[in-house]
Design an enzyme around this catalytic site. Sequence first.
Site, PDB file in Angstrom:
ATOM      1  N   LYS A 158       0.836  -1.205   0.000  1.00  0.00           N
ATOM      2  CA  LYS A 158       0.000   0.000   0.000  1.00  0.00           C
ATOM      3  C   LYS A 158       0.870   1.255   0.000  1.00  0.00           C
ATOM      4  O   LYS A 158       0.645   2.183  -0.779  1.00  0.00           O
ATOM      5  CB  LYS A 158      -0.918  -0.028   1.221  1.00  0.00           C
ATOM      6  CG  LYS A 158      -2.027   1.009   1.194  1.00  0.00           C
ATOM      7  CD  LYS A 158      -3.019   0.811   2.339  1.00  0.00           C
ATOM      8  CE  LYS A 158      -3.842  -0.442   2.138  1.00  0.00           C
ATOM      9  NZ  LYS A 158      -4.812  -0.677   3.219  1.00  0.00           N
ATOM     10  N   ARG A 210      -3.657   2.891   8.505  1.00  0.00           N
ATOM     11  CA  ARG A 210      -3.948   1.635   7.803  1.00  0.00           C
ATOM     12  C   ARG A 210      -2.698   0.762   7.763  1.00  0.00           C
ATOM     13  O   ARG A 210      -1.591   1.254   7.680  1.00  0.00           O
ATOM     14  CB  ARG A 210      -4.370   1.907   6.350  1.00  0.00           C
ATOM     15  CG  ARG A 210      -5.610   2.736   6.177  1.00  0.00           C
ATOM     16  CD  ARG A 210      -5.777   3.103   4.700  1.00  0.00           C
ATOM     17  NE  ARG A 210      -6.817   4.096   4.489  1.00  0.00           N
ATOM     18  CZ  ARG A 210      -8.068   3.827   4.149  1.00  0.00           C
ATOM     19  NH1 ARG A 210      -8.432   2.576   3.951  1.00  0.00           N
ATOM     20  NH2 ARG A 210      -8.952   4.780   3.981  1.00  0.00           N
ATOM     21  N   GLY A 266      -8.541  -7.738   4.346  1.00  0.00           N
ATOM     22  CA  GLY A 266      -9.356  -8.070   5.505  1.00  0.00           C
ATOM     23  C   GLY A 266      -8.595  -8.667   6.656  1.00  0.00           C
ATOM     24  O   GLY A 266      -9.154  -8.905   7.720  1.00  0.00           O
ATOM     25  N   MET A 303      -5.784  -7.342   8.152  1.00  0.00           N
ATOM     26  CA  MET A 303      -5.193  -6.358   9.046  1.00  0.00           C
ATOM     27  C   MET A 303      -6.230  -5.282   9.389  1.00  0.00           C
ATOM     28  O   MET A 303      -7.306  -5.246   8.826  1.00  0.00           O
ATOM     29  CB  MET A 303      -3.972  -5.732   8.373  1.00  0.00           C
ATOM     30  CG  MET A 303      -2.983  -6.763   7.856  1.00  0.00           C
ATOM     31  SD  MET A 303      -2.265  -7.773   9.156  1.00  0.00           S
ATOM     32  CE  MET A 303      -1.131  -6.595   9.828  1.00  0.00           C
ATOM     33  N   ARG A 315      -3.799  -1.412  -6.067  1.00  0.00           N
ATOM     34  CA  ARG A 315      -2.954  -2.606  -5.961  1.00  0.00           C
ATOM     35  C   ARG A 315      -3.338  -3.539  -7.092  1.00  0.00           C
ATOM     36  O   ARG A 315      -4.434  -3.418  -7.646  1.00  0.00           O
ATOM     37  CB  ARG A 315      -3.127  -3.300  -4.610  1.00  0.00           C
ATOM     38  CG  ARG A 315      -4.543  -3.770  -4.338  1.00  0.00           C
ATOM     39  CD  ARG A 315      -4.688  -4.293  -2.915  1.00  0.00           C
ATOM     40  NE  ARG A 315      -6.086  -4.579  -2.598  1.00  0.00           N
ATOM     41  CZ  ARG A 315      -6.538  -4.779  -1.381  1.00  0.00           C
ATOM     42  NH1 ARG A 315      -5.716  -4.725  -0.354  1.00  0.00           N
ATOM     43  NH2 ARG A 315      -7.811  -5.039  -1.158  1.00  0.00           N
ATOM     44  N   HIS A 331     -15.905  -8.390   2.396  1.00  0.00           N
ATOM     45  CA  HIS A 331     -14.916  -9.330   2.928  1.00  0.00           C
ATOM     46  C   HIS A 331     -15.176 -10.741   2.432  1.00  0.00           C
ATOM     47  O   HIS A 331     -14.277 -11.443   1.969  1.00  0.00           O
ATOM     48  CB  HIS A 331     -14.946  -9.295   4.465  1.00  0.00           C
ATOM     49  CG  HIS A 331     -14.056 -10.307   5.106  1.00  0.00           C
ATOM     50  ND1 HIS A 331     -14.511 -11.542   5.501  1.00  0.00           N
ATOM     51  CD2 HIS A 331     -12.728 -10.293   5.360  1.00  0.00           C
ATOM     52  CE1 HIS A 331     -13.508 -12.225   6.002  1.00  0.00           C
ATOM     53  NE2 HIS A 331     -12.415 -11.493   5.936  1.00  0.00           N
ATOM     54  N   ARG A 338       0.630 -46.791  -6.014  1.00  0.00           N
ATOM     55  CA  ARG A 338       0.622 -47.480  -4.710  1.00  0.00           C
ATOM     56  C   ARG A 338      -0.108 -48.817  -4.885  1.00  0.00           C
ATOM     57  O   ARG A 338      -1.337 -48.859  -4.915  1.00  0.00           O
ATOM     58  CB  ARG A 338      -0.093 -46.634  -3.669  1.00  0.00           C
ATOM     59  CG  ARG A 338       0.471 -45.227  -3.482  1.00  0.00           C
ATOM     60  CD  ARG A 338      -0.435 -44.453  -2.529  1.00  0.00           C
ATOM     61  NE  ARG A 338       0.008 -43.090  -2.301  1.00  0.00           N
ATOM     62  CZ  ARG A 338      -0.415 -42.035  -2.998  1.00  0.00           C
ATOM     63  NH1 ARG A 338      -1.271 -42.197  -4.007  1.00  0.00           N
ATOM     64  NH2 ARG A 338       0.004 -40.823  -2.693  1.00  0.00           N
ATOM     65  N   SER A 382      13.237 -41.936  -5.716  1.00  0.00           N
ATOM     66  CA  SER A 382      12.028 -41.118  -5.616  1.00  0.00           C
ATOM     67  C   SER A 382      11.910 -40.719  -4.152  1.00  0.00           C
ATOM     68  O   SER A 382      11.888 -41.581  -3.269  1.00  0.00           O
ATOM     69  CB  SER A 382      10.792 -41.907  -6.055  1.00  0.00           C
ATOM     70  OG  SER A 382       9.652 -41.076  -5.969  1.00  0.00           O
ATOM     71  N   THR A 442       8.524 -37.793   0.457  1.00  0.00           N
ATOM     72  CA  THR A 442       8.695 -36.737   1.465  1.00  0.00           C
ATOM     73  C   THR A 442       7.643 -36.786   2.571  1.00  0.00           C
ATOM     74  O   THR A 442       7.823 -36.119   3.598  1.00  0.00           O
ATOM     75  CB  THR A 442       8.722 -35.349   0.801  1.00  0.00           C
ATOM     76  OG1 THR A 442       7.594 -35.230  -0.076  1.00  0.00           O
ATOM     77  CG2 THR A 442      10.001 -35.149   0.017  1.00  0.00           C
ATOM     78  N   ASN A 443       6.562 -37.540   2.391  1.00  0.00           N
ATOM     79  CA  ASN A 443       5.610 -37.679   3.502  1.00  0.00           C
ATOM     80  C   ASN A 443       6.302 -38.407   4.666  1.00  0.00           C
ATOM     81  O   ASN A 443       6.322 -37.928   5.796  1.00  0.00           O
ATOM     82  CB  ASN A 443       4.357 -38.459   3.072  1.00  0.00           C
ATOM     83  CG  ASN A 443       3.599 -37.765   1.951  1.00  0.00           C
ATOM     84  OD1 ASN A 443       3.838 -36.604   1.679  1.00  0.00           O
ATOM     85  ND2 ASN A 443       2.689 -38.481   1.319  1.00  0.00           N
ATOM     86  N   ASP A 444       6.863 -39.587   4.362  1.00  0.00           N
ATOM     87  CA  ASP A 444       7.553 -40.347   5.414  1.00  0.00           C
ATOM     88  C   ASP A 444       8.872 -39.693   5.807  1.00  0.00           C
ATOM     89  O   ASP A 444       9.256 -39.716   6.986  1.00  0.00           O
ATOM     90  CB  ASP A 444       7.806 -41.789   4.956  1.00  0.00           C
ATOM     91  CG  ASP A 444       6.683 -42.726   5.385  1.00  0.00           C
ATOM     92  OD1 ASP A 444       6.231 -42.600   6.532  1.00  0.00           O
ATOM     93  OD2 ASP A 444       6.255 -43.562   4.568  1.00  0.00           O
ATOM     94  N   CYS A 479       7.686 -37.827  -4.813  1.00  0.00           N
ATOM     95  CA  CYS A 479       6.318 -38.333  -4.982  1.00  0.00           C
ATOM     96  C   CYS A 479       5.453 -38.145  -3.742  1.00  0.00           C
ATOM     97  O   CYS A 479       4.359 -38.672  -3.658  1.00  0.00           O
ATOM     98  CB  CYS A 479       6.331 -39.810  -5.381  1.00  0.00           C
ATOM     99  SG  CYS A 479       7.060 -40.878  -4.136  1.00  0.00           S
ATOM    100  N   TYR A 527      11.873 -34.818 -11.984  1.00  0.00           N
ATOM    101  CA  TYR A 527      10.414 -34.684 -12.053  1.00  0.00           C
ATOM    102  C   TYR A 527       9.817 -34.533 -10.657  1.00  0.00           C
ATOM    103  O   TYR A 527      10.452 -34.844  -9.646  1.00  0.00           O
ATOM    104  CB  TYR A 527       9.778 -35.885 -12.771  1.00  0.00           C
ATOM    105  CG  TYR A 527       9.852 -37.191 -12.000  1.00  0.00           C
ATOM    106  CD1 TYR A 527       8.864 -37.534 -11.068  1.00  0.00           C
ATOM    107  CD2 TYR A 527      10.910 -38.084 -12.197  1.00  0.00           C
ATOM    108  CE1 TYR A 527       8.940 -38.722 -10.351  1.00  0.00           C
ATOM    109  CE2 TYR A 527      10.988 -39.273 -11.484  1.00  0.00           C
ATOM    110  CZ  TYR A 527      10.003 -39.585 -10.559  1.00  0.00           C
ATOM    111  OH  TYR A 527      10.069 -40.759  -9.846  1.00  0.00           O
TER     112      TYR A 527
END
Length: 876
Positions: free
Chosen positions: A22, A92, A101, A103, A337, A457, A563, A766, A769-771, A833, A853
Amino acid sequence: MRKWVYKFKEGSADMRNLLGGKGANLAEMTNLGLPIPQGFTVTTEACTDYYDNGKQISDEIQQQIFENLADLEALMGKKFGDTEDPLLVSVRSGARASMPGMMDTILNLGLNDVAVEGFAKKTGNPRFAYDSYRRFIQMYSGVVMEVPKSFFEKIIDEMKEEKGVHYDTELTADDLKELAEKFKAVYKEAMKGEEFPQDPREQLMGAVKAVFRSWDNPRAIVYRRMNDIPGDWGTAVNVQCMVFGNKGETSGTGVAFTRNPSTGEKGIYGEYLINAQGEDVVAGVRTPQPISKLAEDLPECYKEFMAIANKLEEHYRDMQDMEFTIEEGKLYFLQTRNGKRTAPAAINIACDLVDEGKITPEEAVLRIEAKSLDQLLHPTFDAAALKAGEVIGSALPASPGAAAGKVYFTADEAKAAGKGGRGERVILVRLETSPEDIEGMHAAEGILTVRGGMTSHAAVVARGMGTCCVSGCGEIKIDEEAKVFSLGGYEFHEGDYISLDGTTGKIYKGDIKTVEASVGGNFGRIMAWADQFRTLKVRTNADTPADTINAVKLGAEGIGLCRTEHMFFGEERIPKFRRMILSDTVEAREEALKAIGEFQKADFKAMYEALEGRPMTVRYLDPPLHEFVPTEEEDIKALAEDMGLTVADVKAKCDALHEFNPMMGHRGCRLAVTYPEIAKMQTRAVMEAAIEVKEEKGYDIVPEIMIPLVGEKKELKYVKDVVVEVAEAVKAEKNSDIQYHIGTMIEIPRAALTADAIAEEAEFFSFGTNDLTQMTFGFSRDDAGKFLDSYYQAKIYESDPFARLDQTGVGQLVQMAAEKGRKTRPNIKLGICGEHGGDPSSVEFCHKVGLNYVSCSPFRVPIARLAAAQAALNNK
């Protein structure tokens, strides 16, 4: 001395990080010579300093604020705190990333009991003066002292009822004077006897501190987490001379866009209110008029407004979202903006700007928020079901898409019932939404409000989330406490179904079936440009032919994770798999696996056919076996009968499979070490399917076999030897020369640390990344939700590490494994993956560390494609 405060004329658009969005835009508009109420910006660095100093504003910063205030007084010829003609300001927030909305804002600051009388005399308009004062008391009380807004709204509603009027604009000067006194009494009671502050300097510093404090309010923290905005950026504060839209019939205030933020259509789109202040438009207290009507009400202002709006779009080369005020026939711009927009609008605007010669295709690709493409894949109503639907009302189509669900009246109830809660489809119905409602809005399928316009809003936030929203339905009679509303001759209680069309604004009775959206047109152009610029390939995580076909349509270049365990849960298959699990001998297990192998082979054939020659990485059985055993009494009896065992025997065998920590237990490659016959069955199924489809369809298929949860090179070699033996036997039986690759998932920290040794056996990595995230952080992804909120509030974590890759810790392991793997095997193929494969910031990290990939769920494929292109363009 360090500079903490900048006059608007001292800044520019490229100072966004320091002045906030702003402040930088106000500076730029000042430099363009536009009609901007003057002021100054307290920097984002001052906000950071405030937090570093124990939430105190330093003397040096305060001194600079008052020095700039004195300069503003000299410029305007008015004194701050003067009792006859006071200088009034707005305060502001303005972070470097737009946070609509989130801040807090305070208007009319500088008024007190004495100044308001002088202000009334000077303007000759007591009604306007007391209206400004009561607004200031309400805003200051709410924002600075956190007195609930509802306390004041109740008093306003009671007074309107007592006076027999509908709108607050119908209240007289005496009414508003009385209202101001009542508001001060509310303040005094809430503050335990403390009077409303009368010193304007105290008011100003209280307001600046409140804006800094609001950077860390709960709704701002949630918004930052949802939009990947770092917590250490801070917010700037803009102190600006007040101009007044509430001075009568030649004054007004509005919000407008240079293009339609829902569709992208070129042309001014917005709304305004005569005799109102800016908060009235976005708060949705009164339903505004379309901007085109300004040409009738104030034609000269409309003409000037149109010229400036077009000039701003030309200057910024993007769709602008502008706030303006007209004070007694004179137009002022309060801010501009780059406007928030829906994904369809973003795509259409980007393509139109390319066609108009304003931006390049590279810029067009960078203009679209990758995560927002989710919106394109939201449902629409089923045409046949819609014909039978009964329209009970209509209002403003604030955010496109279709939604059907159960009615809930509060954000907390919506959060508990909806996404992340009980999993119900929820429609949040509110008189009007406020920033506090954000989590409930996020949990809802759709939002319906009684008040508010297209820039309220609810509308702005819903569009940003891609959530269907219909706003400003004044026909609704609502009782939020009793949890009931009436519309179109019907009453709806909590839990009743309604349906919303955010594209047309129509509201329907009941639960109308929705269908998934399809994409095309300009979406194809953007995706073609993205594919041209990206270097990362994008695959999908898919376990069925239907998912595969869908992902290919959305641009997937293969399957990065199939899977195989998901294939065992079919009605015909699970009894056979359970028989295998409970068998005591290798021979009995092999016999049970024969039938399952045929099912797996058929599945793999269907997948290879759907892929039409694209690659597929098949992950061998990963979950612990106890996940497959029966829990229902009926299923236990059936299994006992099938195997010639007693129910007690079956229960005992199932209990024996139970593990204290199954995620770190007997799963992944450990199953293949203990039961090599499972890996043999899966290898035969994959190889036979690939060879047969290659012969039948002529596709060039190279199976990619992935052995999960490896932490030791010898472990991988043991299972790999089993796989190779069967694969070579199948090739010999089929007289085939098909090639195949064997690799592993890197999901145990030890595998990353020893990746150079593991690469001696693995042809590809591969990253699961979850585990890997789970094991690196040392907490369960299934249980982390119970305590992560506390970590967000304590500012220990800013985002969920399972949703956004932790680049510092987990990322370091990924980078290390990639480097070590390449050192051993320069041509090793590297991919990811986990769910992170569809997260834009994680995709950028994958690009930077040189993966080949990413792989993600089918509907996130377009997001990954666009994010990969943006990563390539941003890291040239």
